[in-house]
Design a protein around this motif. Structure first.
Motif, PDB file in Angstrom:
ATOM      1  N   THR A 191      42.969  30.249  34.305  1.00  0.00           N
ATOM      2  CA  THR A 191      43.149  30.861  34.998  1.00  0.00           C
ATOM      3  C   THR A 191      42.437  32.501  34.421  1.00  0.00           C
ATOM      4  N   PHE A 240      41.947  36.627  34.709  1.00  0.00           N
ATOM      5  CA  PHE A 240      42.375  37.931  35.385  1.00  0.00           C
ATOM      6  C   PHE A 240      42.257  39.213  34.853  1.00  0.00           C
ATOM      7  N   ILE A 271      48.412  41.691  39.202  1.00  0.00           N
ATOM      8  CA  ILE A 271      46.982  40.133  39.568  1.00  0.00           C
ATOM      9  C   ILE A 271      46.872  38.936  39.290  1.00  0.00           C
ATOM     10  N   TYR A 301      47.245  36.323  41.938  1.00  0.00           N
ATOM     11  CA  TYR A 301      46.067  35.412  42.030  1.00  0.00           C
ATOM     12  C   TYR A 301      45.363  34.208  41.729  1.00  0.00           C
ATOM     13  N   THR A 302      46.318  34.711  39.656  1.00  0.00           N
ATOM     14  CA  THR A 302      45.982  33.625  38.307  1.00  0.00           C
ATOM     15  C   THR A 302      46.758  32.111  39.524  1.00  0.00           C
ATOM     16  N   THR A 312      46.325  37.423  32.469  1.00  0.00           N
ATOM     17  CA  THR A 312      46.440  39.140  32.890  1.00  0.00           C
ATOM     18  C   THR A 312      46.174  39.924  31.945  1.00  0.00           C
ATOM     19  N   ASN A 372      36.864  43.997  32.590  1.00  0.00           N
ATOM     20  CA  ASN A 372      36.551  43.226  34.075  1.00  0.00           C
ATOM     21  C   ASN A 372      36.412  41.293  33.316  1.00  0.00           C
ATOM     22  N   GLN A 393      37.197  37.690  35.513  1.00  0.00           N
ATOM     23  CA  GLN A 393      37.416  36.937  36.585  1.00  0.00           C
ATOM     24  C   GLN A 393      36.527  35.172  36.446  1.00  0.00           C
ATOM     25  N   GLY A 401      33.470  36.035  40.048  1.00  0.00           N
ATOM     26  CA  GLY A 401      34.516  37.617  40.651  1.00  0.00           C
ATOM     27  C   GLY A 401      35.144  36.519  41.715  1.00  0.00           C
ATOM     28  N   PHE A 408      38.308  36.643  42.708  1.00  0.00           N
ATOM     29  CA  PHE A 408      39.104  36.799  43.225  1.00  0.00           C
ATOM     30  C   PHE A 408      39.115  38.117  43.820  1.00  0.00           C
TER      31      PHE A 408
END
Length: 327
Positions: A150, A152, A177, A180-181, A229, A235, A237, A253, A255
């Motif tokens: 993952t 981000f 973030i 999220y990951t 992260t 940017n 994702q 994207g 997330f």
């Protein structure tokens, strides 16, 4: 079903642009009040005519408010979550709901004592792309799961006053973030992380780059796991679940669904790529509606605090095992 009457604690940009409009659009919700430190001065809320503005304490004391959404700075999430529960309100608090797993235990205890619903605003588990990803991975579509990665990243280096760049407000990339990951891997696989180690770069007391390595252990067996992260990179994702017979990508994207492009997953098996798309799903709206359904019907909430605690344990371990490096 009687709609849930919501109040928002704090005039946060994210609340104005995402969560408050979602509450306003949700079928079983009414956005009724905004709590601020200076009632009547908040602007940018024209999408909700007649919205009452009042102090934080007055909002919590208002018997017409059923639930509150808390988008305040990270370091005071626990304080105001507990105040909301003590005032008899259901509460949805922005991530991270707490700084440590032990603090989440305190919230769980108060939730159980009051019988109210309390949850972290972890919206991705409400989106059909993530629900479908879980179905495919746990259903064997990629064979035996072997690896998850993952990623981000975003760059806010020029935003020196941003709460994410300030240690005193609970800033840093992992708390912003990593939720999220780390959480997305747990949600899709049903696994928990062991053997965690982390490399980290800090600036001004906050992590701006971190790489976490671990082993995922769960119903699908054991798999290696890597999570990146950063608040100092372009940017990016990406999420990939890699098995011995295929791989699944949560794309575009993952997330921030539909912010960059339409939400999509891709299943790669041999030379065949199968895509599924969700161009209109709004995970913030779905989150509000699921929260309301849990309040009104007793339906199980898709992201209980016990799940949130598991992700926070990973965050705690990331900091506990961090080995600092330089660019």
């Amino acid at each position: 079903m009687k709609p849930v009457r919501w109040g928002v604690l704090g005039n946060a940009k994210f609340a104005r642009e995402h969560m408050a409009p979602a509450i306003h659009m949700a079928e079983n919700a009414v956005l009724a009040a905004l709590g601020t430190s200076s009632p009547g001065s908040a602007t940018g809320w024209d999408f909700c005519p007649g919205l009452a503005q009042m102090t934080y304490d007055d909002l919590l004391a208002d018997p017409a408010i059923d639930a509150v959404y808390i988008p305040l700075p990270n370091h005071i999430h626990v304080e105001w979550t507990l105040k909301a529960l003590a005032a008899g309100k259901h509460v949805l608090t922005e991530k991270p709901i707490a700084m440590t797993a032990t603090e989440i235990d305190t919230i769980i205890a108060e939730r159980d004592r009051t019988g109210l619903l309390a949850a972290e605003a972890y919206m991705i588990v409400h989106h059909p792309q993530w629900i479908r990803a879980r179905e495919l991975v746990q259903g064997g579509a990629i064979g035996r799961l072997r690896h998850v990665d993952t990623f981000f990243a975003y760059n806010n280096a020029d935003q020196t006053h941003n709460i994410r760049n300030r240690p005193e407000t609970g800033g840093g990339g992992i708390r912003d973030i990593g939720v999220y990951t780390y959480g997305s891997a747990r949600f899709v696989t049903g696994a928990e992380a062991t053997d965690i180690s982390c490399r980290m770069i800090r600036e001004n007391g906050v992590d701006v780059w971190a790489e976490l390595d671990a082993i995922l252990e769960g119903p699908l067996g054991r798999a290696t796991y890597t999570a990146m992260t950063s608040m100092r990179l372009q940017n990016r994702q990406e999420v990939t679940f890699h098995g011995d017979k295929g791989l699944l990508k949560v794309a575009n994207g993952p997330f921030n669904a539909n912010l960059f492009a339409e939400a999509r997953i891709e299943l790669h098996v041999d030379q065949t790529i199968t895509s599924e798309r969700w161009p209109a799903a709004n995970h913030y709206k779905l989150q509000v509606e699921n929260f309301g359904a849990s309040i009104r019907t007793g339906a199980a909430y898709p992201c209980p605090l016990e799940f949130t605690r598991g992700t926070q344990v990973m965050i705690d371990q990331a900091f506990a095992t961090a080995r600092e490096i330089n660019w």
